[in-house]
Design a protein around this motif. Structure first.
Motif, PDB file in Angstrom:
ATOM      1  N   THR A  90       0.868  -1.118   0.184  1.00 30.53           N
ATOM      2  CA  THR A  90      -0.008   0.044   0.017  1.00 30.53           C
ATOM      3  C   THR A  90       0.982   1.337  -0.071  1.00 30.53           C
ATOM      4  N   ASN A  91       0.529   2.268  -0.498  1.00 30.00           N
ATOM      5  CA  ASN A  91       1.285   3.478  -0.555  1.00 30.00           C
ATOM      6  C   ASN A  91       0.927   4.240   0.744  1.00 30.00           C
ATOM      7  N   HIS A  92      -0.020   4.697   0.974  1.00 26.45           N
ATOM      8  CA  HIS A  92      -0.306   5.320   2.426  1.00 26.45           C
ATOM      9  C   HIS A  92      -1.240   4.614   3.236  1.00 26.45           C
ATOM     10  N   SER A 344      15.266   7.672   1.716  1.00 25.46           N
ATOM     11  CA  SER A 344      13.818   7.740   1.958  1.00 25.46           C
ATOM     12  C   SER A 344      13.560   6.155   2.117  1.00 25.46           C
ATOM     13  N   HIS A 345      12.725   5.930   3.241  1.00 22.58           N
ATOM     14  CA  HIS A 345      12.216   6.936   4.254  1.00 22.58           C
ATOM     15  C   HIS A 345      12.607   6.125   5.692  1.00 22.58           C
ATOM     16  N   TYR A 346      13.965   5.992   5.537  1.00 24.12           N
ATOM     17  CA  TYR A 346      14.450   5.484   7.103  1.00 24.12           C
ATOM     18  C   TYR A 346      16.061   5.310   6.583  1.00 24.12           C
ATOM     19  N   GLY A 416      11.981  12.543   9.119  1.00 19.26           N
ATOM     20  CA  GLY A 416      10.954  11.424   8.808  1.00 19.26           C
ATOM     21  C   GLY A 416      10.128  12.018   7.401  1.00 19.26           C
ATOM     22  N   ASN A 417       8.941  11.404   7.067  1.00 15.19           N
ATOM     23  CA  ASN A 417       8.447  11.586   5.772  1.00 15.19           C
ATOM     24  C   ASN A 417       6.875  11.457   6.060  1.00 15.19           C
ATOM     25  N   GLU A 418       6.132  12.703   5.502  1.00 16.88           N
ATOM     26  CA  GLU A 418       4.617  12.593   5.399  1.00 16.88           C
ATOM     27  C   GLU A 418       4.072  12.032   6.679  1.00 16.88           C
ATOM     28  N   ALA A 419       4.334  12.792   7.873  1.00 10.73           N
ATOM     29  CA  ALA A 419       3.939  12.569   9.255  1.00 10.73           C
ATOM     30  C   ALA A 419       3.116  13.703   9.747  1.00 10.73           C
ATOM     31  N   ARG A 457       9.973  20.799  -0.229  1.00  9.93           N
ATOM     32  CA  ARG A 457       8.740  20.557  -0.846  1.00  9.93           C
ATOM     33  C   ARG A 457       8.987  19.421  -1.627  1.00  9.93           C
ATOM     34  N   MET A 458       7.592  18.657  -2.072  1.00 14.76           N
ATOM     35  CA  MET A 458       7.694  17.558  -3.055  1.00 14.76           C
ATOM     36  C   MET A 458       6.627  18.055  -4.041  1.00 14.76           C
ATOM     37  N   TYR A 459       7.014  17.735  -5.305  1.00 14.20           N
ATOM     38  CA  TYR A 459       6.185  17.743  -6.710  1.00 14.20           C
ATOM     39  C   TYR A 459       5.652  19.176  -6.657  1.00 14.20           C
ATOM     40  N   ALA A 460       6.508  20.068  -6.295  1.00 11.17           N
ATOM     41  CA  ALA A 460       5.841  21.631  -6.772  1.00 11.17           C
ATOM     42  C   ALA A 460       6.109  21.752  -8.163  1.00 11.17           C
ATOM     43  N   CYS A 487      12.350  17.984  -2.015  1.00 13.98           N
ATOM     44  CA  CYS A 487      13.172  16.391  -1.635  1.00 13.98           C
ATOM     45  C   CYS A 487      12.530  15.494  -2.317  1.00 13.98           C
ATOM     46  N   GLU A 488      11.448  15.631  -2.972  1.00 11.28           N
ATOM     47  CA  GLU A 488      10.848  14.957  -4.108  1.00 11.28           C
ATOM     48  C   GLU A 488      10.703  15.620  -5.488  1.00 11.28           C
ATOM     49  N   TYR A 489      10.745  15.017  -6.674  1.00  7.19           N
ATOM     50  CA  TYR A 489      10.256  15.834  -7.942  1.00  7.19           C
ATOM     51  C   TYR A 489      10.555  14.843  -8.914  1.00  7.19           C
ATOM     52  N   GLY A 490       9.839  14.893 -10.080  1.00  5.72           N
ATOM     53  CA  GLY A 490      10.153  13.954 -11.291  1.00  5.72           C
ATOM     54  C   GLY A 490       9.849  12.415 -10.875  1.00  5.72           C
ATOM     55  N   HIS A 491       8.408  12.265 -10.778  1.00  4.20           N
ATOM     56  CA  HIS A 491       7.988  11.001 -10.404  1.00  4.20           C
ATOM     57  C   HIS A 491       8.339   9.983 -11.527  1.00  4.20           C
ATOM     58  N   ALA A 492       9.340   8.906 -11.374  1.00  6.30           N
ATOM     59  CA  ALA A 492       9.733   8.323 -12.475  1.00  6.30           C
ATOM     60  C   ALA A 492       9.077   6.963 -12.428  1.00  6.30           C
ATOM     61  N   ILE A 518      15.156  13.030  -7.364  1.00  2.74           N
ATOM     62  CA  ILE A 518      14.015  12.592  -8.329  1.00  2.74           C
ATOM     63  C   ILE A 518      13.241  11.375  -7.179  1.00  2.74           C
ATOM     64  N   TRP A 519      12.149  11.291  -7.507  1.00  3.46           N
ATOM     65  CA  TRP A 519      11.556  10.091  -6.991  1.00  3.46           C
ATOM     66  C   TRP A 519      11.214   8.958  -7.847  1.00  3.46           C
ATOM     67  N   GLU A 520      11.780   7.930  -7.869  1.00  7.06           N
ATOM     68  CA  GLU A 520      12.700   7.690  -6.866  1.00  7.06           C
ATOM     69  C   GLU A 520      13.686   6.600  -7.602  1.00  7.06           C
ATOM     70  N   ASN A 547       0.637  -0.481  -9.351  1.00  6.75           N
ATOM     71  CA  ASN A 547       2.156  -0.488  -9.555  1.00  6.75           C
ATOM     72  C   ASN A 547       2.952   0.706  -9.261  1.00  6.75           C
ATOM     73  N   PHE A 548       2.001   1.607  -8.161  1.00 10.64           N
ATOM     74  CA  PHE A 548       2.636   2.705  -7.860  1.00 10.64           C
ATOM     75  C   PHE A 548       3.992   2.472  -6.944  1.00 10.64           C
ATOM     76  N   VAL A 549       4.321   1.206  -6.966  1.00 13.62           N
ATOM     77  CA  VAL A 549       5.502   0.914  -6.102  1.00 13.62           C
ATOM     78  C   VAL A 549       6.651   0.734  -7.361  1.00 13.62           C
ATOM     79  N   CYS A 550       6.179   0.763  -8.497  1.00 12.40           N
ATOM     80  CA  CYS A 550       7.408   0.615  -9.642  1.00 12.40           C
ATOM     81  C   CYS A 550       7.698   2.115 -10.309  1.00 12.40           C
ATOM     82  N   ASP A 551       8.269   2.853  -9.607  1.00 10.76           N
ATOM     83  CA  ASP A 551       8.511   4.544 -10.014  1.00 10.76           C
ATOM     84  C   ASP A 551       9.940   4.854  -9.667  1.00 10.76           C
ATOM     85  N   GLY A 552      10.781   3.868 -10.161  1.00 11.44           N
ATOM     86  CA  GLY A 552      12.212   4.457 -10.228  1.00 11.44           C
ATOM     87  C   GLY A 552      12.868   4.413 -11.416  1.00 11.44           C
TER      88      GLY A 552
HETATM   89  C1  GAL Z   1       5.600  10.938  -1.773  1.00 10.14           C
HETATM   90  C2  GAL Z   1       5.993  10.035  -1.050  1.00 10.14           C
HETATM   91  C3  GAL Z   1       6.729   8.887  -1.363  1.00 10.14           C
HETATM   92  C4  GAL Z   1       6.140   8.289  -2.540  1.00 10.14           C
HETATM   93  C5  GAL Z   1       5.880   9.389  -3.669  1.00 10.14           C
HETATM   94  C6  GAL Z   1       4.968   8.865  -4.577  1.00 10.14           C
HETATM   95  O1  GAL Z   1       4.410  11.635  -1.398  1.00 10.14           O
HETATM   96  O2  GAL Z   1       6.835  10.794   0.026  1.00 10.14           O
HETATM   97  O3  GAL Z   1       6.874   8.054  -0.418  1.00 10.14           O
HETATM   98  O4  GAL Z   1       4.776   7.838  -2.019  1.00 10.14           O
HETATM   99  O5  GAL Z   1       5.043  10.222  -3.141  1.00 10.14           O
HETATM  100  O6  GAL Z   1       5.604   7.452  -5.106  1.00 10.14           O
END
Ligand code: GAL
Length: 957
Positions: A90-92, A344-346, A416-419, A457-460, A487-492, A518-520, A547-552
């Protein structure tokens, strides 16, 4: 009614970090104190609940012969061929009801048992500790039948004093691991839930007088060139650094001239800490990180982070990584010009940080903390804003900082992240600032920057980042004075990310912007016998995020994806650009610290994409930020109507620890002479037979006007094509409804266009086929005219497209497609851009003649989608056909249709057929980053507007 059958499992739902563990301390490998790795095969028993079994298995003499075995380090769900449960992605969303600190009764619990003898030379005196480097998510430990404690904090070390319990032989180490615990609420990172003892287990001898915890303070004063070293140690001793003639007592500062450490030039000095009972090797890097003038400065200079987010991942072992895999990650990063990594994220395996010190990467070390799932309930009951959880948060912060504090590569501690936000995070930040003033604190969730030293920020969007660069973004007074990173951009995810070159230009334009990550790094696909790589849902999960877990930037097997090749080009530390049309090249040093003395340069001219001989190019020494104009020393060849280009490559002049001599760091290209496109004199008149029309070397079906053979090659299904198998970035994320073009295109029906034939007209010098291409149920359409002409040898197709109706959407692609026999075309020769490229992912596309085979023109995205287009193609030859584009075109060829590609969920759903499908595109829509961020910038939209483009066919055999 509250009811428990076995009170002994209560610790699982206890918010406290645990019981019995020693205070955290620096992680190190002693030179002389003995240690015993307890990695290997362990006995294993899986229970469905936390309290299904009593603790009798922990007692010496217990017979576990009938138990299964698992490898430690490892995750039990990735072992035993499914017999031990399955991974969940799961994502979140928490995969259990949100009722902190409670977890489900169904709580997979793995009892692990290992019997060991001490080596014969294990000293009889002194103490010993057992160290667990990572266990998910909660463990209870017994040694020789004695309960020694329990802990949470999956990606953090925990040590227990066990000296008094050890025996020379037959020691029984029993570890009960629960998949779910109160700690799971703090570990809601976007990744697979993977229980197990997934990092090393080690027994460490602790001689009398051994070193305990120590803190290496090694700063650098850029104004004097001197470093100051002071090692604070719990146990007094001496510190020596032979290369610097240092030999001082612990706690005593010493200042000497040194070479500083940076990611570009990671100078480490070997030293030693010697206490009465132990020798500890030190690898010392001198550097000073400060916030000054609103900028993050290291050794007096502002740094531009060219980073990536790295999760630990191996397609078979999950987060149980071996050293070689970690090294591969670091080498791949260095070879692709990255200079920074956010863990990320530990906190990662400590060996990864050693590699960052050694090879040179700036590190944001992130704490093992994420409570993202609470967003589903407007952050109510968020543990980071509930004092009962604060001890657990502080424990996590301390375990990270104490373990990792001696790594020069770490410049930021991340909370940490997204808390969300809350008092617990503030307490962590305060503790960290107090413990280590030599680094900065990061946390993205804190937009007011109450607790942090950087606005992150992320994804601005590009636009917002630009406004931040101009300091027009407002925010709190404190934030306005801080530097900015993404800290995150460019969703790969899948094909992409798009638009990163545009981000880089903005980062480089404004001082306040200090780069991004770049994420990630890697796709977390799990190797699967039938599916190739599995992603969320492939194990029958109740809740999952596909497949949101395949973003590298790299595939699960660590092959670089086109996204990494693009990123390498975008962030190259030397820029080589055309400077005017007269063969002058501008070279710019884009390093933060170093000169270019480690590079040498090669240049060559090419004619029609084919290189003429290579020469060396002398480039003057340049300080960071400096440019020079360099005139190419030899005259360009006369292309006689063919295109002439120059290419300059910057190569490593000698082997480095991360790349061999000759490794390409950067390159540039420029045009000397443009090509003269082929022209076709329409001299032939089409002739109608009974079933066929002929025109020069083309034959056409008389009824439909479609070609059946072109220049002696049988073709099928030639028609306008506007559809592409939607990419993850086309599909967008669920929270971005109004601009998810992948969804809107499908809703409009662009994947099921109907082709109405209006006329087949035979003129004096042309065959014209008029059609209207449109989806059912909609009034929009594309009037499409195919006009064929010939001079007797060449056959030219000119396609004119006129949109009708109110087109509010861009088009996925615009071009033609047709099929030829697959066995006639195993490889392609073309002159155009190298590799995969789309309008906003084309920085790394290098012009030349390339000869990929068809298999290598397919990019193996874990979830199949549009891929493999080559940009700027002038001509291509395959299957006996030569195709020249006027103007240049996007070229792809695949042994399946775009519809089959679109329908496939895994690569194993695609099997090559008898027909090779070729797409010749005049336009492609941009890629963007919308699977988690902004879509393509407006300039990369493929607007539905009138277009005309031609292809000239000939036989090349
Ligand atoms: C961010 C999060 C990452 C990941 C990414 C999307 O919000 O910090 O862990 O979920 O989005 O792939």
């Amino acid at each position: 009614m509250s009811f428990r059958t076995t009170p002994s499992a209560d610790y699982v739902e206890d918010v406290s970090p645990g019981r019995g563990a020693l205070p955290p301390r620096a992680w190190y490998a002693s030179s002389d104190a003995k240690s015993l790795s307890l990695n290997g095969s362990w006995r294993f028993r899986l229970s469905a609940t936390a309290d299904a079994e009593d603790d009798s298995f922990a007692a010496p003499g217990y017979d576990a012969e009938s138990w299964a075995e698992v490898a430690v380090p490892g995750h039990w769900v990735l072992q035993g061929d499914g017999a031990f449960g399955s991974p969940i992605y799961t994502n979140h969303l928490y995969p259990f009801p949100v009722d902190p600190p409670h977890v489900p009764t169904e709580n997979p619990t793995g009892d692990h048992l290992r019997v060991f003898d001490l080596p014969a030379d294990w000293p009889a005196d002194g103490g010993a500790v057992i160290r667990f480097d990572g266990v998910e998510s909660c463990a209870r430990v017994w040694l020789n039948g004695t309960d020694i404690g329990e802990f949470k904090g999956s990606r953090l070390p925990h040590e227990f004093a066990v000296g008094q319990l050890l025996k020379p032989t037959g020691n029984v180490l029993a570890v009960r691991v629960h998949q779910w615990s109160a700690g799971s609420y703090l570990e809601d990172q976007d990744q697979w839930w993977l229980p197990g003892i997934f990092r090393d287990v080690t027994l460490l001898h602790r001689p009398a007088g051994s070193a305990g915890d120590f803190f290496v303070h090694a700063s650098y004063d850029h104004s004097t060139g001197e470093g100051t070293l002071r090692v604070d140690s719990d146990v007094d001793g001496r510190v020596s650094v032979p290369a610097l003639d240092i030999d001082v007592a612990t706690g005593e500062p010493v200042t000497v001239a040194v070479e500083p450490w940076s990611a570009e030039s990671p100078k480490l000095y070997d030293g030693e800490l010697v206490t009465a009972g132990e020798r500890v090797p030190l690898r010392i890097g001198f550097r000073t990180v400060v916030l000054e003038d609103g900028l993050i400065k290291v050794n007096g200079k502002a740094v531009l982070f060219k980073g990536v987010n790295r999760h630990e991942w191996h397609p078979e072992k999950g987060r149980a990584l071996d050293l070689e895999t970690m090294r591969e990650d670091v080498l791949l990063m260095k070879r692709h010009n990255l200079n920074a990594v956010r863990t990320s994220h530990y906190p990662p395996h400590p060996a990864f940080l050693d590699l960052c010190d050694e090879y040179g990467l700036w590190v944001i070390d992130e704490c093992d903390l994420e409570t993202h799932g609470f967003t589903e309930q407007a952050w109510r009951d968020n543990p980071v804003d509930d004092d009962r959880w604060t001890p657990a948060l502080l424990d996590r912060a301390a375990r990270m900082v104490e373990r990792d504090k001696n790594h020069p590569s770490i410049v930021f501690w991340s909370l940490g992240n997204e808390a969300g936000t809350g008092r617990g995070l503030t307490a962590m930040a305060e503790w960290i600032h107090g413990r280590d003033a030599s680094r900065l604190v990061h946390y993205e969730g804190d937009w007011d920057c109450r607790d942090t030293d950087v606005y992150s920020r992320m994804y601005a969007s590009h636009e917002e980042v630009e406004r931040i660069g101009q300091s027009l973004d407002g925010g709190t007074h404190k934030r306005r004075g801080l530097p900015f990173i993404q800290c995150e951009y460019g969703h790969a995810m899948g094909n992409g990310p798009g638009g990163i070159a545009d981000y880089q230009q903005i980062f480089e334009r404004y001082e306040r912007l200090q780069g991004g990550f770049i994420w990630e790094w890697i796709d977390h696909g799990i190797k699967h016998p039938e599916l190739g790589y599995a992603y969320g849902g492939d194990f029958g999960e109740e809740l999952h995020d596909g497949n949101f877990v395949c973003d590298g930037l790299i595939f699960p097997d660590r092959t670089p994806s086109p996204g990494l090749v693009e990123y390498k080009k975008v962030i190259e530390p030397v820029r080589i650009e055309a400077d005017g049309a007269d063969g002058t090249v501008r070279v710019t040093n884009a390093y933060d610290f170093g000169d270019l003395s480690h590079l040498e340069y090669e240049f060559f001219y090419s004619v029609d994409g084919f290189p003429t001989g290579a020469h060396t190019l002398a480039v003057p020494q340049l300080a960071p930020g400096e440019s020079a104009e360099v005139k190419l020393p030899t005259a360009a060849p006369d292309g006689q109507g063919e295109e002439v280009l120059w290419t300059v490559r910057a190569l490593l002049a000698a082997d480095t620890p991360w790349g061999p001599k000759g490794h390409e760091v950067a390159w540039g290209q420029g045009t000397v002479a443009a090509r003269t496109p082929v022209s076709v004199t329409a001299s032939q008149r089409p002739a109608r037979g009974e079933h066929l029309i002929t025109l020069g070397p083309g034959t056409f079906d008389a009824r439909s006007g479609r070609p059946t053979s072109i220049c002696g090659v049988d073709v099928t299904g030639l028609r306008l094509d506007v559809w592409r198998a939607t990419t993850d970035n086309d599909e967008g994320a669920s929270w971005q409804d109004d601009t998810r073009y992948g969804v809107l295109w499908r809703k409009l029906g662009l994947h099921r266009m109907q082709h109405r034939l209006d006329a087949v007209e035979l003129g004096d010098d042309a065959l014209t086929v008029r059609t209207r291409v449109a989806p059912a149920a909609a009034e929009v359409g594309l009037r499409t005219e195919y006009r064929w002409t010939s001079d007797g040898t060449l056959l030219k197709l000119t396609v004119s497209v006129t949109p009708e109706g109110d087109w509010t959407l861009p088009l996925p692609r615009l071009g033609i497609r047709f099929g030829i026999a697959a066995d006639s075309a195993r490889e392609v020769l073309y002159f155009g851009g190298s590799g995969e490229a789309y309008p906003d992912t084309r920085a790394a596309s290098r012009l030349g003649q390339w000869m990929p085979d068809i298999e290598h023109m397919q990019t193996p995205y874990v979830r199949p989608q549009e891929n493999g287009a080559a940009a700027d193609v002038r001509w291509a030859e395959l299957g006996g056909l030569r195709i020249e584009g006027v103007p240049e075109f996007w070229f792809s060829a695949r042994p399946w249709t775009n519809e089959q590609l679109d329908a496939a969920r895994h690569l194993t759903d695609l099997t090559p057929g008898d027909t090779l499908w070729i797409n010749l595109d005049h336009g492609q829509h941009g890629i963007g980053s919308q699977s988690c961020g902004p879509g393509p910038l407006p300039q990369y939209f493929l607007k539905a507007e009138p277009a005309e483009f031609s292809f000239v066919f000939s036989n090349h055999e």
